[in-house]
Design a protein around this motif. Structure first.
Motif, PDB file in Angstrom:
ATOM      1  N   GLY A 354       0.820  -1.205   0.000  1.00 32.94           N
ATOM      2  CA  GLY A 354       0.000   0.000   0.000  1.00 32.94           C
ATOM      3  C   GLY A 354       0.852   1.252   0.000  1.00 32.94           C
ATOM      4  N   GLN A 355       1.905   1.241   0.834  1.00 31.20           N
ATOM      5  CA  GLN A 355       2.801   2.399   0.871  1.00 31.20           C
ATOM      6  C   GLN A 355       3.483   2.586  -0.474  1.00 31.20           C
ATOM      7  OE1 GLN A 355       5.331   1.402   4.120  1.00 31.20           O
ATOM      8  NE2 GLN A 355       3.814   2.007   5.657  1.00 31.20           N
ATOM      9  N   ALA A 356       3.865   1.465  -1.105  1.00 31.35           N
ATOM     10  CA  ALA A 356       4.549   1.550  -2.395  1.00 31.35           C
ATOM     11  C   ALA A 356       3.650   2.231  -3.420  1.00 31.35           C
ATOM     12  CB  ALA A 356       4.960   0.159  -2.875  1.00 31.35           C
ATOM     13  N   ALA A 357       2.360   1.862  -3.438  1.00 29.21           N
ATOM     14  CA  ALA A 357       1.447   2.452  -4.414  1.00 29.21           C
ATOM     15  C   ALA A 357       1.269   3.949  -4.149  1.00 29.21           C
ATOM     16  CB  ALA A 357       0.096   1.739  -4.372  1.00 29.21           C
ATOM     17  N   THR A 358       1.093   4.308  -2.876  1.00 28.44           N
ATOM     18  CA  THR A 358       0.959   5.724  -2.529  1.00 28.44           C
ATOM     19  C   THR A 358       2.189   6.487  -2.959  1.00 28.44           C
ATOM     20  OG1 THR A 358      -0.197   5.013  -0.564  1.00 28.44           O
ATOM     21  CG2 THR A 358       0.487   7.309  -0.620  1.00 28.44           C
ATOM     22  N   SER A 359       3.337   5.945  -2.578  1.00 30.54           N
ATOM     23  CA  SER A 359       4.576   6.643  -2.819  1.00 30.54           C
ATOM     24  C   SER A 359       4.863   6.737  -4.314  1.00 30.54           C
ATOM     25  CB  SER A 359       5.662   5.920  -2.038  1.00 30.54           C
ATOM     26  OG  SER A 359       6.874   6.017  -2.642  1.00 30.54           O
ATOM     27  N   ALA A 360       4.416   5.757  -5.095  1.00 30.84           N
ATOM     28  CA  ALA A 360       4.612   5.824  -6.546  1.00 30.84           C
ATOM     29  C   ALA A 360       3.859   7.022  -7.124  1.00 30.84           C
ATOM     30  CB  ALA A 360       4.122   4.536  -7.201  1.00 30.84           C
ATOM     31  N   VAL A 361       2.629   7.227  -6.677  1.00 33.21           N
ATOM     32  CA  VAL A 361       1.833   8.337  -7.214  1.00 33.21           C
ATOM     33  C   VAL A 361       2.447   9.671  -6.792  1.00 33.21           C
ATOM     34  CG1 VAL A 361      -0.422   9.433  -7.212  1.00 33.21           C
ATOM     35  CG2 VAL A 361      -0.259   6.970  -7.295  1.00 33.21           C
ATOM     36  N   VAL A 362       2.834   9.759  -5.517  1.00 34.02           N
ATOM     37  CA  VAL A 362       3.425  11.017  -5.042  1.00 34.02           C
ATOM     38  C   VAL A 362       4.703  11.312  -5.818  1.00 34.02           C
ATOM     39  CG1 VAL A 362       4.475  12.147  -3.056  1.00 34.02           C
ATOM     40  CG2 VAL A 362       2.408  10.800  -2.760  1.00 34.02           C
ATOM     41  N   THR A 363       5.582  10.300  -5.920  1.00 33.39           N
ATOM     42  CA  THR A 363       6.841  10.505  -6.619  1.00 33.39           C
ATOM     43  C   THR A 363       6.596  10.934  -8.057  1.00 33.39           C
ATOM     44  OG1 THR A 363       7.721   8.688  -5.324  1.00 33.39           O
ATOM     45  CG2 THR A 363       9.066   9.448  -7.163  1.00 33.39           C
ATOM     46  N   SER A 364       5.662  10.281  -8.756  1.00 36.63           N
ATOM     47  CA  SER A 364       5.524  10.614 -10.168  1.00 36.63           C
ATOM     48  C   SER A 364       4.884  11.991 -10.342  1.00 36.63           C
ATOM     49  CB  SER A 364       4.773   9.520 -10.929  1.00 36.63           C
ATOM     50  OG  SER A 364       3.562   9.227 -10.311  1.00 36.63           O
ATOM     51  N   ILE A 365       3.957  12.363  -9.475  1.00 37.68           N
ATOM     52  CA  ILE A 365       3.355  13.696  -9.647  1.00 37.68           C
ATOM     53  C   ILE A 365       4.387  14.785  -9.373  1.00 37.68           C
ATOM     54  CG2 ILE A 365       1.641  15.288  -8.688  1.00 37.68           C
ATOM     55  CD1 ILE A 365      -0.322  13.042  -8.688  1.00 37.68           C
ATOM     56  N   VAL A 366       5.185  14.608  -8.314  1.00 34.70           N
ATOM     57  CA  VAL A 366       6.253  15.582  -8.058  1.00 34.70           C
ATOM     58  C   VAL A 366       7.184  15.642  -9.261  1.00 34.70           C
ATOM     59  CG1 VAL A 366       8.274  16.046  -6.637  1.00 34.70           C
ATOM     60  CG2 VAL A 366       6.140  15.362  -5.561  1.00 34.70           C
ATOM     61  N   GLY A 367       7.574  14.452  -9.754  1.00 32.99           N
ATOM     62  CA  GLY A 367       8.478  14.403 -10.905  1.00 32.99           C
ATOM     63  C   GLY A 367       7.890  15.110 -12.115  1.00 32.99           C
ATOM     64  N   ILE A 368       6.594  14.898 -12.351  1.00 33.42           N
ATOM     65  CA  ILE A 368       5.940  15.489 -13.518  1.00 33.42           C
ATOM     66  C   ILE A 368       5.966  17.014 -13.426  1.00 33.42           C
ATOM     67  CG2 ILE A 368       3.670  15.836 -14.573  1.00 33.42           C
ATOM     68  CD1 ILE A 368       3.139  12.836 -13.830  1.00 33.42           C
ATOM     69  N   ILE A 369       5.625  17.540 -12.265  1.00 38.62           N
ATOM     70  CA  ILE A 369       5.559  19.001 -12.127  1.00 38.62           C
ATOM     71  C   ILE A 369       6.948  19.611 -12.267  1.00 38.62           C
ATOM     72  CG2 ILE A 369       4.861  20.889 -10.600  1.00 38.62           C
ATOM     73  CD1 ILE A 369       2.493  19.282 -11.508  1.00 38.62           C
ATOM     74  N   VAL A 370       7.943  18.973 -11.614  1.00 36.70           N
ATOM     75  CA  VAL A 370       9.308  19.508 -11.704  1.00 36.70           C
ATOM     76  C   VAL A 370       9.794  19.454 -13.153  1.00 36.70           C
ATOM     77  CG1 VAL A 370      11.689  19.109 -11.009  1.00 36.70           C
ATOM     78  CG2 VAL A 370       9.871  18.979  -9.322  1.00 36.70           C
ATOM     79  N   ALA A 371       9.561  18.317 -13.816  1.00 33.53           N
ATOM     80  CA  ALA A 371      10.006  18.182 -15.207  1.00 33.53           C
ATOM     81  C   ALA A 371       9.314  19.217 -16.088  1.00 33.53           C
ATOM     82  CB  ALA A 371       9.701  16.771 -15.714  1.00 33.53           C
ATOM     83  N   SER A 372       8.047  19.457 -15.818  1.00 33.55           N
ATOM     84  CA  SER A 372       7.310  20.445 -16.607  1.00 33.55           C
ATOM     85  C   SER A 372       7.942  21.820 -16.471  1.00 33.55           C
ATOM     86  CB  SER A 372       5.859  20.471 -16.146  1.00 33.55           C
ATOM     87  OG  SER A 372       5.213  21.584 -16.680  1.00 33.55           O
TER      88      SER A 372
END
Lengths: 383, 264
Positions: A354-372
């Protein structure tokens, strides 16, 4: 035997008295279950403390009607009290079942070193530990990206080992099956952009520019961004949960022992699927967003469809689409990396998955915004 | 055989997934204080039978009576009340991974009793001490070994002082010594608590050490082909399949048709 006192005549009864000069007799009567009202060991404690020269404690249980864990917890506390005061406890008066259970509970001595200390670290130590663990996490992330890159090189050399059928299934899951939600979200985002723009543009009689607003916003940023956020919630989390569960079931260990690199077998096809599908979905999302804008333009601003699309063609060039598409491919890599990394790093329990799934979404959204943000600056400077 | 006071009576039970029948015509009685073994080769439906007994899966046909009450005919409130008298140890422990051992054992007590937190803590430490895990209250299931997880699962199963304990493959994944200790624990708990125990297993050593009554499910005929004390069955069952199973195939008189479906 003289009974000293009747402590609380509830359903479980406790009578404490002296059997001989140095022996305390504890008579248990009534119902000693978790659901019945029971005396506490306090009365017994005071007896133990007042009576000097006590050596032994015995039990009488002729009148005991029912017992369960309620009596056992009481007896364990009595034993503890007696141990502290060096009074021997004689179990012979207890029913057979209770004697055996008490023996069982005492059979394995409690592991003192196992008990967790309540001690908390000082604030500086905690900050330090936090710092060290974030450095470790960053290194692990770099390590994962490096491994993924190497696995990708293997793919380019045509030597990555994964199954084509897996890739096909992933392409379907990340592509076609995401169409309904991408349709809905990007149509509405286009409509919302048009609606917000319309209120402002109407003040200047420049309603027609709503086409420019929606078209540029969707092509440059919103199409790619909304698609990426949908995919990180939909697919990134699924990757993390799937790989995490594979960790729990030792499926990843099984691959490794067979000499199959989990990076090549599991991560590469997932990255490929997203790198191919997120840009395709973005093109589709761009179109849907522009249609959403058109819906508002036609119904609220009296701009005809023909004029709207003519204005769009004027405003947009292939360059803008290309910029959005490059961003979307980068987002695809980020979503796949974040999902797979959190899945591969997952612990071996349901909570960890469960933590892995949560953390995957958080990590990718942060990554997406920074990359943008970074890509936007690069485009402004260099394109 | 009197069935009036028996804790579990199964009558004419048929288990099926959809139209696929797993076992049919099961009729047996578990008496108070029994250690009752459900045995049979892999895939014969042992664990499915257990799921019927503990209220996880309704039968296609037939009855399961708990203390004379027909479980599957009873209204949901009565089913809940009956279920609270069960303690179940699942195959891999079934501990909740997001909770410590103490929280795992405490949850049923918090749900179904009116005990204060300090009383619950006392009961929790008693139950953990009974299974030899005193002092491990603050550990998470992932931090302890498989054998300890099994024992912690047993502590949780005993939390509400159940009078019927169910064990699904208690020795699966345990070394011989841990597995024997668990057997001794089961015997000791039966004797001291006066509980009735139902065990699903195909571990022969366990079957003979603890079992005093049993039912043998056969995958080929899809029904029970023997019942009674496992030691008696081993020495005198008229059915060669049962004797072969209980002697690890050393009672050879049979074509090798059972190959690959024996105990694993």
């Amino acid at each position: 035997m003289d009974v000293v006192r009747d402590v609380r005549p509830a359903r479980g009864e406790l009578h404490v008295g002296r059997a001989t000069e140095d022996t305390l007799l504890v008579r248990l009567a009534g119902s000693w279950t978790l659901h019945s009202e029971r005396p506490t060991e306090a009365e017994l404690q005071s007896q133990l403390d007042t009576g000097a020269r006590l050596r032994r404690l015995t039990f009488a249980t002729q009148d005991l009607e029912a017992w369960d864990s309620g009596l056992l917890t009481f007896l364990r506390k009595v034993e503890e009290c007696c141990r502290q005061r060096q009074v021997a406890v004689d179990h012979s008066g207890l029913p057979d079942g209770i004697r055996r259970l008490l023996g069982l509970a005492a059979a394995v001595p409690e592991r003192q070193e196992a008990r967790r200390g309540e001690a908390r670290d000082a604030i500086l130590a905690r900050i330090g530990k936090g710092g060290i663990s974030s450095i470790e996490a960053a290194l692990a992330m770099l390590g994962f990206i490096g491994e993924a890159f190497l696995a990708f090189l293997q793919l380019l050399r045509g030597r990555a080992s994964f199954r084509a059928s897996d890739l096909a299934l992933l392409l379907q899951e990340c592509g076609a099956q995401a169409l309904p939600i991408v349709t809905l979200i990007s149509f509405l985002v286009g409509a919302i952009l048009a609606f917000i723009g319309a209120v402002q543009l109407q003040q200047f009689g420049a309603q027609i520019y709503v086409a420019n607003l929606v078209g540029l916003a969707m092509a440059l940023e919103m199409g790619a961004m909304m698609t990426a956020i949908i995919m990180s919630g939909r697919t990134g989390a699924a990757f993390a949960a799937q790989l995490g569960t594979m960790q729990v079931n030792q499926e990843i260990d099984a691959l490794t022992t067979l000499g199959i690199s989990p990076m090549e077998f599991l991560v590469v096809p997932r990255m490929l699927a997203l790198v191919v599908m997120v840009p395709l979905l973005t093109i589709y999302a761009d179109l849907m967003g522009m249609l959403g804008g058109a819906a508002i333009g036609v119904t609220m601003l009296d701009v005809s469809l023909k004029v709207y699309f003519h204005q769009l063609q004027e405003a947009l060039s292939l360059k803008y689409f290309a910029q959005g598409l490059i961003k979307s491919a980068v987002y695809g890599v980020i979503i796949a990396l974040a999902g797979c990394m959190r899945g591969m790093q997952s612990g071996r329990s349901a909570a960890a998955v469960g933590q892995a799934a949560t953390s995957a979404v958080v990590t990718s959204i942060v990554g997406i915004i920074v990359a943008s943000a970074i890509l936007t600056v690069i485009y402004l400077q260099a394109w | 055989m009197s069935t009036a006071g028996a804790p579990i009576v199964v009558r004419d039970l048929t288990m099926a997934y959809g139209s696929f029948v797993i076992q049919r015509d099961l009729t047996f009685t578990v008496d108070r204080g029994d250690i009752f073994i459900i045995m049979g080769g892999s895939g014969c439906g042992k664990s499915t039978l257990l799921r019927h007994l503990i209220g996880l899966m309704p039968p296609a046909k037939g009855d399961v009576c708990i203390d004379g009450e027909n479980f599957w005919q009873a209204p949901p409130e009565d089913q809940e009340r009956l279920k609270r008298r069960f303690g179940v140890l699942f195959q891999s422990g079934g501990l909740w991974s997001s909770m410590t051992l103490a929280e795992n054992v405490a949850l049923p007590l918090q749900q179904y009793t009116a005990l204060s937190p300090s009383q619950i803590a006392e009961v929790v430490s008693l139950k953990l001490a009974l299974v030899g895990l005193g002092g491990f209250e603050a550990f998470y299931p992932s931090e302890i070994s498989g054998g300890m997880q099994k024992r912690a699962g047993l502590a949780r199963a005993m939390a509400l002082d159940p009078d019927i304990l169910f064990f699904d493959e208690p020795s699966a994944g345990l070394d011989p010594i841990s597995s024997r200790r668990l057997d001794e624990l089961i015997l000791e708990l039966r004797d001291s608590l006066g509980a009735t125990v139902v065990v699903v297993t195909h571990e022969l050593a366990s079957i003979f050490t603890i079992g005093n009554n049993s039912v043998f499910l056969d995958a080929d005929t899809r029904t029970m082909i023997a019942s009674g004390d496992p030691k008696t069955l081993r020495d005198g069952s008229p059915d060669t399949k049962v004797r072969e199973f209980l002697t690890r195939g050393e009672f050879k008189q049979q074509s090798p048709s059972l190959l690959g479906r024996g105990p694993d």
